[in-house]
Design a protein around this motif. Structure first.
Motif, PDB file in Angstrom:
ATOM      1  N   UNK A 174      20.373  57.634  80.374  1.00 11.36           N
ATOM      2  CA  UNK A 174      21.373  57.938  79.230  1.00 11.36           C
ATOM      3  C   UNK A 174      20.851  57.056  78.055  1.00 11.36           C
ATOM      4  N   UNK A 175      20.623  55.728  78.312  1.00 16.65           N
ATOM      5  CA  UNK A 175      20.288  54.956  77.204  1.00 16.65           C
ATOM      6  C   UNK A 175      18.510  54.917  76.672  1.00 16.65           C
ATOM      7  N   UNK A 176      17.830  55.709  77.225  1.00 15.10           N
ATOM      8  CA  UNK A 176      16.367  55.841  77.079  1.00 15.10           C
ATOM      9  C   UNK A 176      15.856  54.432  77.094  1.00 15.10           C
ATOM     10  N   UNK A 237      35.088  49.580  79.411  1.00  9.68           N
ATOM     11  CA  UNK A 237      34.204  50.553  80.337  1.00  9.68           C
ATOM     12  C   UNK A 237      32.916  50.856  79.481  1.00  9.68           C
ATOM     13  N   UNK A 238      32.268  51.958  80.082  1.00  5.64           N
ATOM     14  CA  UNK A 238      30.992  52.177  79.447  1.00  5.64           C
ATOM     15  C   UNK A 238      31.412  53.303  78.185  1.00  5.64           C
ATOM     16  N   UNK A 239      32.581  54.153  78.537  1.00  9.48           N
ATOM     17  CA  UNK A 239      33.058  55.286  77.441  1.00  9.48           C
ATOM     18  C   UNK A 239      33.591  54.347  76.365  1.00  9.48           C
ATOM     19  N   UNK A 240      34.241  53.197  76.518  1.00 11.89           N
ATOM     20  CA  UNK A 240      34.837  52.398  75.470  1.00 11.89           C
ATOM     21  C   UNK A 240      33.370  51.979  74.414  1.00 11.89           C
ATOM     22  N   UNK A 241      32.376  51.752  75.170  1.00  8.68           N
ATOM     23  CA  UNK A 241      31.246  51.226  74.687  1.00  8.68           C
ATOM     24  C   UNK A 241      30.166  52.134  74.116  1.00  8.68           C
ATOM     25  N   UNK A 243      29.165  55.058  75.721  1.00 14.85           N
ATOM     26  CA  UNK A 243      27.984  55.641  76.935  1.00 14.85           C
ATOM     27  C   UNK A 243      28.885  56.240  77.681  1.00 14.85           C
ATOM     28  N   UNK A 244      29.800  57.160  77.590  1.00 14.51           N
ATOM     29  CA  UNK A 244      30.795  57.886  78.693  1.00 14.51           C
ATOM     30  C   UNK A 244      30.093  58.413  79.812  1.00 14.51           C
ATOM     31  N   UNK A 245      28.716  58.913  79.639  1.00 13.28           N
ATOM     32  CA  UNK A 245      28.234  59.513  80.672  1.00 13.28           C
ATOM     33  C   UNK A 245      27.547  58.640  81.640  1.00 13.28           C
TER      34      UNK A 245
END
Length: 323
Positions: A174-176, A237-241, A243-245
């Motif tokens: 996701x973040x490569x 959460x990763x969504x808040x940051x 990166x929701x995936x």
């Protein structure tokens, strides 16, 4: 014709009779619950909280047997091959049911054919932490650091094919970023090396990491869930940051050998869901960062199927194949 009909009814009664008698008398001896991970880990804790309430409801002791190996596959294989009489059941995480089966070409059981999925017990979000010697203070800083040092950072996991491992792979894709996977046999050695600064970061079930986060020994940067965890409300959460995936929830569910009589399975399900709906069990598991579920067997099966599809895609994108 009447004689044939009567004969058929007698044969059917003879076949159904023993099953009905078994269901009515079940359970008449202790039940074994196989936990396919080392004692003292989150699965063991969840099993003990659950069975403490379930045993009185069933009227028999429930003996927990830790049978670790192959990322949980060894223990669940033992359940799949056990006599389908309700006296051997298992508590499985996502790994043995939804990850290893889609990433490995050789499996000792078929989830859909050899197991009866009884109910999802809990959902446990994965927490992302870094060692104290990692300079990143935020999730964004960690991603930037990893991109500036391709191949130099690593992440620990509790074993190949578990959710902590695949959560790291999902982050990579996701973040490569290029970060190296360092698998361990269980949570304890992984956390020890993380505390010692020998590995840089780790995803794991909240209860595995929360004590060291609270003590300031590890730094929590994100939680791989759609919503914040009550046990770690300050962790975004990763969504808040952005990166929701990167959605990585572990979960645990009760399974039994395929072929278990329907009435026996129903008794186990009833005791499990009654226990999970009790305030006592909910509160105890909440302290472990776990949210009780208590789904139907059909709902649990649908969840496993969706998870299989998800982790198969992640494994393909990350190039992960399990032996």
């Amino acid at each position: 014709m009447m004689r044939s009909l009567v004969r058929g009814m007698i044969v059917a009664a003879l076949l159904v009779g023993p099953q009905m008698a078994q269901a009515q008398s079940y359970p008449n001896k202790p039940i074994k619950l196989v936990v396919p991970f080392p004692a003292g880990g989150p699965a063991d804790t969840i099993a003990r909280v659950l069975t403490e309430k379930m045993a009185p409801l069933l009227g028999q002791p429930i003996i927990i047997e830790s049978r670790a190996g192959a990322g949980g596959v060894t223990g669940i294989a033992a359940v799949a091959k056990a006599e389908p009489d309700g006296y051997t059941i298992g508590l499985s995480s996502a790994g043995p049911l939804a990850i290893t089966p889609v990433l490995s070409e050789t499996m000792p059981y078929d989830v859909h054919k050899d197991l009866k999925l009884l109910t999802q017990v809990v959902e446990v979000p994965e927490l992302l932490v870094v060692a104290d010697n990692v300079p990143a203070k935020t999730f964004g800083e960690l991603i930037a650091l990893a991109k500036s040092k391709p191949g130099k950072l690593n992440f620990a996991s509790t074993g190949v094919g578990g959710v902590p491992h695949m959560a790291g792979e999902l982050l990579k894709v996701s973040a490569s970023v290029d970060i190296e996977h360092v698998p361990y046999r269980g949570a304890a050695p992984a956390v020890n090396d993380l505390l010692g600064g020998h590995v840089n970061m780790m995803f794991a079930d909240i209860p595995v990491l929360l004590g060291n986060v609270t003590a300031g020994k590890l730094r929590a940067l994100a939680i791989g869930s759609a919503r914040r965890a009550p046990s770690a409300p300050d962790v975004p959460t990763t969504a808040e940051l952005g990166m929701p995936q990167v959605l990585a929830n572990n979960w645990y569910g009760l399974v039994a050998p395929s072929g278990i009589p329907a009435d026996v399975a129903a008794k186990i399900y009833s005791a499990a869901t009654e226990a999970l709906n009790s305030a006592e069990v909910k509160d105890k598991l909440a302290l472990q960062g776990a949210t009780t579920v208590g789904s139907t067997g059909a709902e649990f099966a649908a969840h496993v199927k969706a998870e299989m599809e998800k982790w198969a895609q992640v494994g393909k994108a990350a190039g992960v194949k399990l032996q």
